[in-house]
Structure formats: structure tokens, C-alpha cells
Design a protein around this motif. Structure first.
Motif, PDB file in Angstrom:
ATOM      1  N   LEU A  59      -9.550  -6.050  -1.391  1.00 54.97           N
ATOM      2  CA  LEU A  59      -8.262  -5.807  -0.758  1.00 54.97           C
ATOM      3  C   LEU A  59      -8.296  -6.033   0.748  1.00 54.97           C
ATOM      4  O   LEU A  59      -7.397  -5.597   1.460  1.00 54.97           O
ATOM      5  CB  LEU A  59      -7.821  -4.361  -1.048  1.00 54.97           C
ATOM      6  CG  LEU A  59      -7.829  -3.937  -2.521  1.00 54.97           C
ATOM      7  CD1 LEU A  59      -7.570  -2.434  -2.648  1.00 54.97           C
ATOM      8  CD2 LEU A  59      -6.786  -4.719  -3.304  1.00 54.97           C
ATOM      9  N   TRP A 102     -17.400   3.533  -8.573  1.00 57.64           N
ATOM     10  CA  TRP A 102     -16.517   2.504  -8.023  1.00 57.64           C
ATOM     11  C   TRP A 102     -16.624   2.468  -6.497  1.00 57.64           C
ATOM     12  O   TRP A 102     -16.613   1.385  -5.889  1.00 57.64           O
ATOM     13  CB  TRP A 102     -15.078   2.766  -8.450  1.00 57.64           C
ATOM     14  CG  TRP A 102     -14.821   2.462  -9.886  1.00 57.64           C
ATOM     15  CD1 TRP A 102     -14.854   3.330 -10.935  1.00 57.64           C
ATOM     16  CD2 TRP A 102     -14.505   1.184 -10.449  1.00 57.64           C
ATOM     17  NE1 TRP A 102     -14.578   2.682 -12.110  1.00 57.64           N
ATOM     18  CE2 TRP A 102     -14.356   1.365 -11.841  1.00 57.64           C
ATOM     19  CE3 TRP A 102     -14.328  -0.096  -9.918  1.00 57.64           C
ATOM     20  CZ2 TRP A 102     -14.046   0.310 -12.704  1.00 57.64           C
ATOM     21  CZ3 TRP A 102     -14.020  -1.148 -10.772  1.00 57.64           C
ATOM     22  CH2 TRP A 102     -13.876  -0.933 -12.145  1.00 57.64           C
ATOM     23  N   GLY A 136     -18.058  -0.776  -4.883  1.00 54.88           N
ATOM     24  CA  GLY A 136     -17.025  -1.389  -4.054  1.00 54.88           C
ATOM     25  C   GLY A 136     -17.445  -1.458  -2.599  1.00 54.88           C
ATOM     26  O   GLY A 136     -17.199  -2.459  -1.907  1.00 54.88           O
ATOM     27  N   GLY A 145       0.813  -1.207   0.000  1.00 54.62           N
ATOM     28  CA  GLY A 145       0.000   0.000   0.000  1.00 54.62           C
ATOM     29  C   GLY A 145       0.847   1.258   0.000  1.00 54.62           C
ATOM     30  O   GLY A 145       0.530   2.244  -0.687  1.00 54.62           O
ATOM     31  N   LEU A 160      -8.134   2.538  -0.182  1.00 54.57           N
ATOM     32  CA  LEU A 160      -9.157   1.501  -0.031  1.00 54.57           C
ATOM     33  C   LEU A 160      -8.577   0.246   0.615  1.00 54.57           C
ATOM     34  O   LEU A 160      -9.258  -0.455   1.367  1.00 54.57           O
ATOM     35  CB  LEU A 160      -9.774   1.159  -1.387  1.00 54.57           C
ATOM     36  CG  LEU A 160     -10.683   2.236  -1.987  1.00 54.57           C
ATOM     37  CD1 LEU A 160     -11.061   1.875  -3.418  1.00 54.57           C
ATOM     38  CD2 LEU A 160     -11.937   2.418  -1.138  1.00 54.57           C
ATOM     39  N   LEU A 161      -7.310  -0.051   0.316  1.00 52.88           N
ATOM     40  CA  LEU A 161      -6.645  -1.176   0.966  1.00 52.88           C
ATOM     41  C   LEU A 161      -6.599  -0.946   2.472  1.00 52.88           C
ATOM     42  O   LEU A 161      -6.871  -1.850   3.271  1.00 52.88           O
ATOM     43  CB  LEU A 161      -5.237  -1.351   0.391  1.00 52.88           C
ATOM     44  CG  LEU A 161      -4.415  -2.561   0.858  1.00 52.88           C
ATOM     45  CD1 LEU A 161      -3.449  -2.994  -0.244  1.00 52.88           C
ATOM     46  CD2 LEU A 161      -3.624  -2.251   2.116  1.00 52.88           C
ATOM     47  N   THR A 166      -6.623   3.173  -4.630  1.00 54.85           N
ATOM     48  CA  THR A 166      -6.373   1.763  -4.315  1.00 54.85           C
ATOM     49  C   THR A 166      -5.636   1.627  -2.989  1.00 54.85           C
ATOM     50  O   THR A 166      -5.964   0.762  -2.161  1.00 54.85           O
ATOM     51  CB  THR A 166      -5.560   1.107  -5.439  1.00 54.85           C
ATOM     52  OG1 THR A 166      -6.254   1.242  -6.677  1.00 54.85           O
ATOM     53  CG2 THR A 166      -5.312  -0.359  -5.148  1.00 54.85           C
ATOM     54  N   LEU A 174       2.180   1.839  -3.492  1.00 53.51           N
ATOM     55  CA  LEU A 174       1.146   2.427  -4.344  1.00 53.51           C
ATOM     56  C   LEU A 174       0.939   3.901  -4.016  1.00 53.51           C
ATOM     57  O   LEU A 174       0.720   4.733  -4.909  1.00 53.51           O
ATOM     58  CB  LEU A 174      -0.165   1.658  -4.173  1.00 53.51           C
ATOM     59  CG  LEU A 174      -0.192   0.225  -4.698  1.00 53.51           C
ATOM     60  CD1 LEU A 174      -1.506  -0.448  -4.333  1.00 53.51           C
ATOM     61  CD2 LEU A 174       0.001   0.201  -6.209  1.00 53.51           C
ATOM     62  N   ALA A 203      -6.550   7.038  -9.236  1.00 53.46           N
ATOM     63  CA  ALA A 203      -6.920   5.625  -9.162  1.00 53.46           C
ATOM     64  C   ALA A 203      -5.908   4.842  -8.323  1.00 53.46           C
ATOM     65  O   ALA A 203      -6.291   3.986  -7.501  1.00 53.46           O
ATOM     66  CB  ALA A 203      -7.014   5.039 -10.565  1.00 53.46           C
ATOM     67  N   VAL A 204      -4.624   5.137  -8.502  1.00 52.83           N
ATOM     68  CA  VAL A 204      -3.593   4.441  -7.726  1.00 52.83           C
ATOM     69  C   VAL A 204      -3.686   4.820  -6.246  1.00 52.83           C
ATOM     70  O   VAL A 204      -3.618   3.958  -5.357  1.00 52.83           O
ATOM     71  CB  VAL A 204      -2.195   4.758  -8.288  1.00 52.83           C
ATOM     72  CG1 VAL A 204      -1.115   4.115  -7.427  1.00 52.83           C
ATOM     73  CG2 VAL A 204      -2.070   4.277  -9.729  1.00 52.83           C
TER      74      VAL A 204
END
Length: 543
Positions: free
Chosen positions: A237, A289, A293, A179, A229-230, A226, A182, A222-223
Motif C-alpha cells: 500500500l 501479518w 508485511g 483509507g 498500514l496504508l 489496512t 476503510l 482487518a479493515v
């Protein structure tokens, strides 16, 4: 006096940093002194946070809004210098962090702070990282504070030793290192597209980006999304979260309940600030999303709750349901839904933390000797640590009644049933969802309402099943020793939830005002970029 209040913004970072550094210099055998320093620091943090909350909620003269308080480190204005920003949302999270910090630390003083070295220092660094992440005004320092709190959380996950905890801790470390990687990639792409990492400056520059730069910034978002969200435990995730939280010690897991909300906080902050209606072609980027999600996360967490064979894993899956609910609420884009979601955030976080602390106490009903074994190899894996087995404190009268009542209260909170605060948050979200689409309610709205209802029903079923086996189907009538210092934090958290119910009107007003401020990001942008330097009455436009 005003000058002293202005410097309070940095105190939630400085206090735990200094306290942790001082305790690092003390011999490990001086645990009583360290415990005293830790308690004083954490209580002071709560007082400071409440003062900051009152400051953030003060209305501006002639307006219905409130001022954004900016603290410029080194007296360098944004976007050139490092700034800390206080508004209603960050102040709310500071108070919630301090409350959980006090409850977790008090519980740990019964036994857990002796289960491994440097507990108090690690705990204070955890608080520092969380507070800094809530206050920072730029992505780079958000990454710095993320790393501080993650490094501290590694120590808390492994605190106490044992094969099960080490195995879960290694997975947790690997996932969070991914994470962080990212996060770095996303921040680098964002800087390449916009030339800044200051959040307010990003909101100002995004609407003016050229097509190619806008595409790069969308990729960076977006990255970054992620990575956040992780941390929030969003599906797919989130496979690591229930196992890690179940393996952690009770006070550590209680603090981790707010760590998952940090990911939700960052998503809410950046999405409303940068991708609002003024973001041109990027307006509302990623909203669908987040909505779907979040719903999938609720499904995953609900299935986990029903399948859980232990209370600790059930509590971990409840974190997923809470995070999924909040992420889906953000994805709706409705201010009324988000306002009720913030109310739900507070109540669910307090309830989950209380449950993590309560789990260890309830487990003692099944094995009268588990109060000694709770920090040894039989309870948490194979280890060769020698922990003291002396009885600390005195047994509480009516222990089983207190445990049973607290267990019922946690069930009501997590399921969203009246009369506790979880019901107000869930009901408010559902009512707002039915109104946001007008006369024709969208299918996705009905699905989300159905999932919120189903998750509450699943929680009732799972908690009832566990409650029957723990309280009604016991093999003996022995009463476990539950110490006052262990039971008091659980009761205090539950009483706070009751108080949140009684004061539902003022609390909901605060949440709605917070949401209104989030949906008018120009106030935040202007407040940060035009904040005057110390000693100057003019806006800070440059160094």
C-alpha cells in the motif's frame, strides 16, 4: 496548581486550533505577524509536551508503573463521553511532533511560507490533528483527528504549486480518501460487534464476545489495520509515498515523516491493548501479518533506496524502511524488541526529517542558483507563480563543510551505524530478537535481522553514491548561500540525535517502561474507565 496541570492535556489540541483560527482572520500580507504567532505557539507546544512527558513518567507511589492521565471533555466519563488519555507512549509522540514542528516551521520562514496562501494556518491545523490523534481515547475521535490532519496535509502537499506537486498531491488525496473510507467501515463493524468505540472499553469487551461477534470484530480489525498500514506506508500500500514526499516542499516533507509514524502508533496502541494475552481467541490476531508485511516493506524500501536517482526520493524510501522495521518489530510480539523499536522510531524520524530539510540545501551545490529556484517552476514543476528572489539573511561560513558533515550524520543515522542513535535502536532490536526465541532462533528472526543489515548497507551505498556526486564531483567551486535559519533546524535535529546517543541509558529506560505499560493493558483500561469525574472522588462508571 494541580488543577492547571490537569488541563494541560488538552492544550496540545487547543493551542494550534486557536492559533490557526486567529491567523486565518489576519490578512495574508501580514506574514511576519503570522510567523511570530506560529513560532510562539509551536515553542509553547514543546514546553507543554515536555511537562506532559514528565507527568506521564512519574511513578505511582508503591508501584513501578505510572498513572494514566485522563481528561474528560464535558466531565462525562468513559465510555459515554469523549476522553483524552495521556500515557508514556502518547507523551513521547507529542514531544517528537513538537520538535519536528519547530524545525520545519523555522526552515519554512526562510522562504517557503511565502510560496502559497494560508501556510501558517494549515501548519497549525496539521499539528492539532497529529496531537489529537496521539491523545484521543476512542476510535471515532481518532477518525476525526485523522481527517483534520489529512485535510491540512493536502494543503501542505500542494503548497508552492507546480505540475509535479499537483500530480503527486492528487494521487495522495485519492489514496487517503480510500483509507478514510476503510477507516469508517472498520469502525462501523467494530461498533456493531461490541457496541462501543472507546479503546479501553473495547479491550474490556473483546474477551467476552460471542463467536459470531468475535468474527465480526476480527473482520473490523482487518479493515482498520489496512487503513492504518496504508498510512504507515506498508507494502503493498506504499506505492504513493516516495513520489508524494519527494514532490512536497522541504518543510512539509519533514513534517510528513511523523505522519507515517502515526499509522505505526495506532497499530501498536490497538494491537497491544485489544489483542493481548487476555483477548481469548483473538489474542495475537494479525501478528504474523505485521511481521511479514513489515519485512516485505523493508525489502521494497531497500530496493527503492538503491534505485533512487534523487535525494528526495531516497529520503522517501527511507521512510518505508523505517516504517517496515517498526511494523515488523511490533509483529514479533516481544516487549524487548518493541522497546528498542521505540528508540529507533525517535532516532529514525529525527534523521529522516533532517534529511528532507538538508536535501534542498545539498541540491544547491549542484546549481548555485537553486536557492532562488527551489520554490519556482524549474525546481518543482511548471508553474507561473512569482516568488521573491531577494536574498534573505547571510551566507553561513564553511557552508560546504556544514552540509557535508550533516550529510554524513544523516547517513550514519539512517544506516544504523555508530556512534549515533540509529545504531543503538537497531542493535537493541537485533539483540532482543536473538533472545526471544530461546536457544533455537526461528528462520523468520534470521530473515528480519538480515533485512535490517541489508537495508543499512543499501543506505550507505546510496548515500555514498549521492554524496560523491554532490560534494566531490562538483563542476565548480562556488559556495551556495545557505541561510542560518535554514541550517539551524538541520543541525538541531542532528544534535538531538547525538544527545539521544549520549543519554541512551535513560532514554532506553523510558522506552522499556513504555513497552511494559503497553503489555499490561489492564492498567490503561482501569485508568480510563475508572477515572473520577471532576469534583468527585469516586470512579466514573456512568454519566
Amino acid at each position: 496548581m494541580t488543577g492547571m496541570l490537569d488541563h494541560l492535556i488538552i492544550m496540545p489540541i487547543l493551542l494550534p486550533l486557536v492559533s490557526g483560527a486567529v491567523m486565518l482572520l489576519l490578512d495574508e500580507r501580514r506574514r511576519t505577524l503570522k510567523a511570530g504567532i506560529g513560532i510562539v505557539t509551536t515553542v509553547t507546544l514543546l514546553i507543554v509536551s515536555i511537562i506532559l512527558l514528565r507527568q506521564a513518567d512519574m511513578p505511582l507511589a508503591g508501584t513501578g508503573g505510572s498513572a494514566v492521565k485522563v481528561y474528560q471533555l464535558g466531565n462525562w466519563p468513559a465510555p459515554f463521553g469523549i476522553v483524552l488519555v495521556l500515557d508514556r507512549l502518547s507523551a513521547l509522540m507529542l514531544v517528537l511532533t513538537s520538535v519536528l514542528g519547530i524545525a520545519s516551521l523555522l526552515y519554512a520562514l526562510a522562504r517557503w511560507h511565502r510560496a502559497g496562501p494560508r501556510f501558517h494556518t494549515i501548519f497549525q491545523l496539521q499539528l492539532m490533528g497529529l496531537n489529537g490523534a496521539f491523545l484521543t481515547g476512542d476510535l471515532f475521535n481518532l477518525f476525526v483527528f485523522f481527517e483534520v490532519l489529512l485535510a491540512a496535509s493536502y494543503g501542505l502537499v500542494l503548497h508552492g504549486g507546480g505540475v509535479m506537486r499537483v500530480r503527486a498531491g492528487l494521487t495522495y488525496i485519492a489514496i487517503n480518501l480510500t483509507g478514510s473510507f476503510l477507516f469508517l467501515i472498520g469502525a462501523s463493524l467494530a461498533y456493531g460487534a461490541t457496541g462501543t468505540l472507546n479503546m479501553a472499553d473495547l479491550a474490556r469487551r473483546v474477551p467476552t464476545l460471542a463467536s459470531s461477534d468475535a468474527t465480526m470484530f476480527a473482520a473490523s480489525a482487518a479493515v482498520l489495520g489496512t487503513a492504518f498500514l496504508l498510512k504507515a506506508g506498508a507494502w503493498p500500500l506504499n506505492f504513493w509515498l516516495p513520489t508524494t514526499y519527494a514532490a512536497a516542499s522541504a518543510p512539509s516533507a519533514a513534517m510528513f515523516a511523523i505522519m507515517s509514524k502515526l499509522g505505526v502508533y495506532v497499530i501498536l496502541r490497538l494491537w497491544t491493548l485489544i489483542f493481548g494475552t487476555e483477548a481469548s481467541s483473538l489474542a495475537g490476531f494479525g501478528g504474523e501479518w505485521l511481521l511479514f508485511g513489515g519485512m516485505l516493506t523493508i525489502v521494497f524500501g531497500t530496493a527503492g533506496i538503491l534505485a533512487s536517482q534523487s535525494l528526495t526520493r531516497l529520503a522517501g524510501c527511507s521512510v518505508l524502511v523505517s516504517s517496515g522495521t517498526l511494523i515488523a518489530a511490533i509483529g514479533t510480539g516481544s516487549g524487548a524488541v518493541i522497546g528498542s523499536a521505540l528508540f529507533y522510531l525517535v532516532s529514525s524520524t529525527l534523521g529522516i526529517s533532517a534529511l528532507f530539510l538538508l536535501v534542498e540545501l545539498v541540491e544547491r551545490l549542484r546549481d548555485p542558483g537553486a536557492d532562488v529556484l527551489a520554490v519556482t517552476m524549474e525546481a518543482y514543476g511548471e508553474g507561473d507563480e512569482d516568488y521573491p528572489e531577494d536574498e534573505v539573511g547571510v551566507a553561513i561560513p564553511a557552508t560546504v563543510a556544514l552540509l557535508g558533515g550533516s550529510f554524513i550524520a544523516c547517513t550514519l543515522l539512517l544506516a544504523g551505524l555508530p556512534p549515533l542513535a540509529g545504531f543503538i535502536g537497531k542493535f537493541g532490536m537485533m539483540a532482543a530478537m536473538l533472545k526471544m526465541d530461546g536457544p533455537a532462533v526461528q528462520p523468520s528472526t534470521w530473515i528480519l535481522i538480515g533485512l535490517l543489515t541489508a537495508s543499512g548497507l543499501a543506505t550507505v551505498i546510496a548515500m555514498t553514491r549521492t554524496g560523491i556526486s554532490s560534494f566531490w564531483a562538483r563542476m565548480d567551486d562556488s559556495v551556495p548561500r545557505v541561510r542560518v535559519i535554514e541550517m539551524a533546524p538541520v543541525l538541531c535535529l542532528l544534535l538531538l540525535c547525538l544527545g539521544l546517543t549520549v543519554a541512551g541509558g535513560p532514554a532506553m529506560r523510558y522506552m522499556e517502561a513504555t513497552t511494559q505499560a503497553l503489555q499490561t493493558p489492564q492498567d490503561y483500561v482501569t485508568g480510563v474507565l475508572s477515572a473520577p469525574r471532576a469534583g468527585s472522588r469516586e470512579g466514573g462508571s456512568g454519566p
